[in-house]
Design an enzyme around this catalytic site. Structure first.
Site, PDB file in Angstrom:
ATOM      1  CG  ASP A   1      -2.059  -5.284  -2.571  1.00  0.00           C
ATOM      2  OD1 ASP A   1      -3.252  -5.107  -2.321  1.00  0.00           O
ATOM      3  OD2 ASP A   1      -1.135  -4.896  -1.833  1.00  0.00           O
TER       4      ASP A   1
ATOM      5  CG  HIS B   1      -3.730  -0.045  -2.767  1.00  0.00           C
ATOM      6  ND1 HIS B   1      -2.661  -0.853  -3.050  1.00  0.00           N
ATOM      7  CD2 HIS B   1      -4.093  -0.318  -1.474  1.00  0.00           C
ATOM      8  CE1 HIS B   1      -2.368  -1.575  -1.978  1.00  0.00           C
ATOM      9  NE2 HIS B   1      -3.219  -1.280  -1.012  1.00  0.00           N
TER      10      HIS B   1
ATOM     11  CE  LYS C   1     -12.528  -7.392   7.578  1.00  0.00           C
ATOM     12  NZ  LYS C   1     -11.434  -8.290   7.821  1.00  0.00           N
TER      13      LYS C   1
ATOM     14  CD  GLN D   1      -0.793  -8.586  -0.014  1.00  0.00           C
ATOM     15  OE1 GLN D   1      -0.224  -7.533  -0.257  1.00  0.00           O
ATOM     16  NE2 GLN D   1      -1.633  -8.729   0.976  1.00  0.00           N
TER      17      GLN D   1
ATOM     18  CB  CYS E   1      -0.984   0.040   1.152  1.00  0.00           C
ATOM     19  SG  CYS E   1      -1.396  -1.519   1.893  1.00  0.00           S
TER      20      CYS E   1
END
Ligand SMILES: [Zn+2]
Length: 364
Positions: free
Chosen positions: A104, A106, A190, A102, A55
């Site tokens: 991942d 954002h 979430k 991951q 992140c």
């Protein structure tokens, strides 16, 4: 996955495996995530940290330039390897490891975009899980406690906006969701998607999480239509969670008998005698040219034994080649599930296997 990211409007990024210690102080991980991180490294009078999360790096990419409301949403995706300290007692095969990758991403967007973004994330998760052969899943929506305990970050307006968007997105996709009060992360509500495998076990996999903390800690902004600076909404989102763990789940789910597109070896060429090796290798080259993962079994085994071995190894296709096949440019095609498929021209056999690979059909 890369194709899917690009077609859904993500930018693929790649970020470093270590970051300056200050970065983790700004993100807060130095404080609240310390026990999951490996020891700091000292290099040239500065301190560095092996990354436990992607992140903060994605945030730095967002912050690299001034953003306008017109360029939002910014969707940054990465197959990013992270490192987390786990006690040796809890390590478990592929399912729990200390370094993992991951899938991942954002998302940074405006408030008026958030519901559509959540819908897109959930749809992406459902499409991916279905493609990998999982059609049973459950969703959980984790909310805060209304602010009573003071343990949650963010304002009541932010929580309301986030929780409403998650709920509405589930309604729009007709996803049944179990509401879990006071189960959110401290930084935002979430949705978690749990899939149910072939023998009924549940695995926590996809997650879409709001983050009300990081945009504030990093001072994220975009310039709105009004010419003023605004704080974007940020979401963390992973579909598999950990690729390693997902592969562990896939192996369990299929008991090693993968569909063609996932099989580590998709086709094996079985020459009947050594004199057919040259043709067998030619067949393998053609398979490779189509991106089909294949091998030649050039052992001294009898062909029936080669078939048995391929069958035990759960290879989806066997291409048997002997005198007749070498002469006519054909193969004798066998399918792991349905047995002998008869003689096929090489082109026909290749097209059949290739078609199953590119269609990602669950079964051959
Ligand atoms: Zn994240």
């Amino acid at each position: 996955m890369r194709e899917e990211y690009l077609s859904r409007g993500y930018s693929l990024v790649y970020t470093p495996h270590v970051g300056r210690w200050q970065l983790w102080e700004t993100s807060g991980h130095a404080n609240f995530y310390a026990e999951n991180m490996f020891d700091r490294m000292e290099l040239d009078d500065a301190e560095y940290q092996l990354k436990p999360m992607n992140c903060p790096f994605h945030i730095l990419i967002y912050k690299d330039k001034m953003r306008s409301y017109r360029e939002l949403p910014v969707r940054l995706g990465e197959l990013g390897t992270v490192y987390r300290y786990e006690r040796s007692g809890v390590l478990h095969g592929l399912l729990r490891v200390r370094g993992f990758t991951q899938d991942d991403a954002h998302i940074f967007c405006r408030e008026d975009q958030i519901e559509d973004e959540i819908v897109n994330c959930l749809q992406f998760a459902i499409d991916v899980l279905t493609t990998f052969g999982f059609d049973r899943y459950e969703a959980e929506l984790s909310m805060w406690d209304g602010g009573a305990s003071g343990k949650y970050d963010g304002t009541p307006e932010q929580w309301d906006m986030g929780q409403t968007a998650l709920q509405k997105a589930c309604d729009r996709l007709d996803v049944k969701v179990k509401v879990m009060e006071d189960e959110a992360a401290f930084y935002g509500p979430k949705i978690d998607v749990k899939l149910v495998d072939a023998i009924g076990r549940k695995w926590q996999l996809s997650t879409v999480q709001f983050d009300f903390t990081l945009p504030r800690r990093f001072g994220l902004e975009y310039i709105g239509e009004d010419g003023k600076a605004h704080q974007p909404v940020m979401c963390h989102r992973a579909l598999f969670g950990s690729i390693e763990r997902f592969f562990g789940i896939l192996i369990e789910h299929y008991a090693g008998a993968f569909p063609v597109w996932l099989a580590p070896v998709q086709a094996v060429v079985l020459p009947i005698a050594d004199r057919h090796l040259e043709y067998a290798n030619k067949v393998r080259e053609k398979l490779a040219a189509l991106g089909i993962r294949s091998e030649v079994d050039d052992s001294k085994e009898k062909v029936n034994n080669k078939i048995r071995i391929a069958q035990v190894n759960k290879v989806p296709f066997m291409l048997v080649v002997g005198d007749r096949e070498a002469e006519n440019g054909t193969v004798s095609l066998r399918n792991r599930r349905h047995g002998d498929q008869g003689s096929k021209s090489l082109d026909e056999a290749l097209a059949h296997i290739h078609g199953l690979v590119v269609s990602r059909k669950p079964f051959e």
